[in-house]
Scaffold this motif. Sequence first.
Motif, short mmCIF file in Angstrom:
data_model
loop_
_atom_site.label_atom_id
_atom_site.label_comp_id
_atom_site.label_asym_id
_atom_site.label_seq_id
_atom_site.Cartn_x
_atom_site.Cartn_y
_atom_site.Cartn_z
N CYS A 40 0.84 -1.20 0.00
CA CYS A 40 0.00 0.00 0.00
C CYS A 40 0.87 1.25 0.00
O CYS A 40 1.85 1.36 0.75
CB CYS A 40 -0.91 -0.02 1.22
SG CYS A 40 -1.84 1.50 1.49
N VAL A 41 0.51 2.22 -0.82
CA VAL A 41 1.23 3.49 -0.88
C VAL A 41 1.11 4.25 0.43
O VAL A 41 2.02 4.96 0.84
CB VAL A 41 0.70 4.36 -2.05
CG1 VAL A 41 1.31 5.75 -2.02
CG2 VAL A 41 0.97 3.68 -3.38
N GLY A 42 -0.02 4.06 1.12
CA GLY A 42 -0.26 4.82 2.34
C GLY A 42 0.40 4.27 3.59
O GLY A 42 0.99 5.02 4.37
N CYS A 43 0.33 2.94 3.80
CA CYS A 43 0.81 2.36 5.05
C CYS A 43 1.90 1.30 4.86
O CYS A 43 2.42 0.77 5.84
CB CYS A 43 -0.35 1.76 5.82
SG CYS A 43 -1.09 0.31 5.02
N ASN A 44 2.23 0.99 3.61
CA ASN A 44 3.27 0.00 3.28
C ASN A 44 2.89 -1.43 3.66
O ASN A 44 3.76 -2.32 3.66
CB ASN A 44 4.61 0.37 3.94
CG ASN A 44 5.22 1.61 3.33
OD1 ASN A 44 5.15 1.81 2.12
ND2 ASN A 44 5.80 2.45 4.17
N LYS A 45 1.64 -1.67 3.98
CA LYS A 45 1.20 -3.03 4.28
C LYS A 45 1.16 -3.84 2.99
O LYS A 45 0.65 -3.40 1.98
CB LYS A 45 -0.19 -2.99 4.92
CG LYS A 45 -0.68 -4.35 5.39
CD LYS A 45 -2.04 -4.22 6.08
CE LYS A 45 -2.55 -5.57 6.54
NZ LYS A 45 -3.90 -5.42 7.20
N MET A 46 1.72 -5.05 3.04
CA MET A 46 1.80 -5.88 1.85
C MET A 46 0.41 -6.33 1.39
O MET A 46 -0.46 -6.65 2.20
CB MET A 46 2.67 -7.12 2.13
CG MET A 46 4.13 -6.79 2.46
SD MET A 46 5.00 -6.00 1.08
CE MET A 46 5.05 -7.35 -0.10
N PHE A 47 0.22 -6.33 0.09
CA PHE A 47 -1.04 -6.82 -0.48
C PHE A 47 -1.03 -8.35 -0.50
O PHE A 47 0.02 -8.98 -0.58
CB PHE A 47 -1.23 -6.30 -1.91
CG PHE A 47 -1.46 -4.80 -1.98
CD1 PHE A 47 -2.53 -4.22 -1.32
CD2 PHE A 47 -0.60 -3.99 -2.71
CE1 PHE A 47 -2.75 -2.85 -1.38
CE2 PHE A 47 -0.82 -2.63 -2.78
CZ PHE A 47 -1.89 -2.06 -2.11
N GLY A 48 -2.21 -8.92 -0.42
CA GLY A 48 -2.33 -10.38 -0.44
C GLY A 48 -3.78 -10.79 -0.57
O GLY A 48 -4.65 -9.97 -0.91
N LEU A 49 -4.04 -12.03 -0.27
CA LEU A 49 -5.38 -12.58 -0.43
C LEU A 49 -6.41 -11.83 0.40
O LEU A 49 -7.55 -11.62 -0.03
CB LEU A 49 -5.38 -14.06 -0.05
CG LEU A 49 -6.71 -14.81 -0.20
CD1 LEU A 49 -7.18 -14.79 -1.65
CD2 LEU A 49 -6.58 -16.24 0.31
N PHE A 50 -6.01 -11.41 1.61
CA PHE A 50 -6.94 -10.73 2.51
C PHE A 50 -6.67 -9.22 2.60
O PHE A 50 -7.23 -8.54 3.46
CB PHE A 50 -6.89 -11.37 3.90
CG PHE A 50 -7.22 -12.82 3.89
CD1 PHE A 50 -8.53 -13.25 3.72
CD2 PHE A 50 -6.23 -13.79 4.02
CE1 PHE A 50 -8.86 -14.60 3.70
CE2 PHE A 50 -6.54 -15.14 4.00
CZ PHE A 50 -7.86 -15.55 3.84
N ASN A 51 -5.81 -8.72 1.75
CA ASN A 51 -5.53 -7.28 1.72
C ASN A 51 -5.49 -6.84 0.25
O ASN A 51 -4.44 -6.79 -0.37
CB ASN A 51 -4.21 -6.96 2.41
CG ASN A 51 -3.98 -5.46 2.54
OD1 ASN A 51 -4.93 -4.69 2.70
ND2 ASN A 51 -2.73 -5.04 2.46
#
Length: 219
Positions: A40-51
Amino acid sequence: MDMILVTSKSGMRMVDRHGKKGFLELDEPAWAPDDNFRACVGCNKMFGLFNRKHHCRRCGGVYCGDCATEKVIPMRLRFIDPVRMCGKCQKIARWENDYFNNYQMKLKTGEQLIVETETGGRDEGTVSLGGDGGLLQITSETNPVVPILMDEVTSFRVTEEGSDGVHMLSIDSFGGRSVILAKTNRPESVVFLNGLRKALRMSAKPDHQKSGPSNNDAT
């Protein structure tokens, strides 16, 4: 303008049939490619199946659901329904929408202000935004002023301000032209100057990300 309703992947919006853009109108941004972003550009949380990945409809950036959760109507892009935006763009869109909801009609209608030009003339005159809002018109019997295109304004500054907002606004444009607009004893004149400052801020910052209030700008 000859407006029609069109549908894109971002939503439904009104556009001119012949591609003409109105004053302060922004183009719909291109979406950033999904494959270019693993987080995510905003929080740097990795994208995945549930994100999952979501695109901000105002800047085109890729965000997670937590960082692009709210939907707002970006009136400057002529969307007709609320669309998903990132947190930064939500704030900017609401600030811009305040102009269209509370100031645009007032500026088109016009207001009596004290007008001073670069030649030293000073008098009361009627000031308004003509056409589609991109032409600053000043009418004065004793101090005629040639209309100023908002796109040709090179700088502007508030030279006097009170608790209710702008009391005096100085505007410079191409060719060395300048005009100073000041409030009268009518409260509506301050409302007009507050709206004009907001229009000038948006006109001077057309970029999707840069438009919006400064840290000390309340209107």
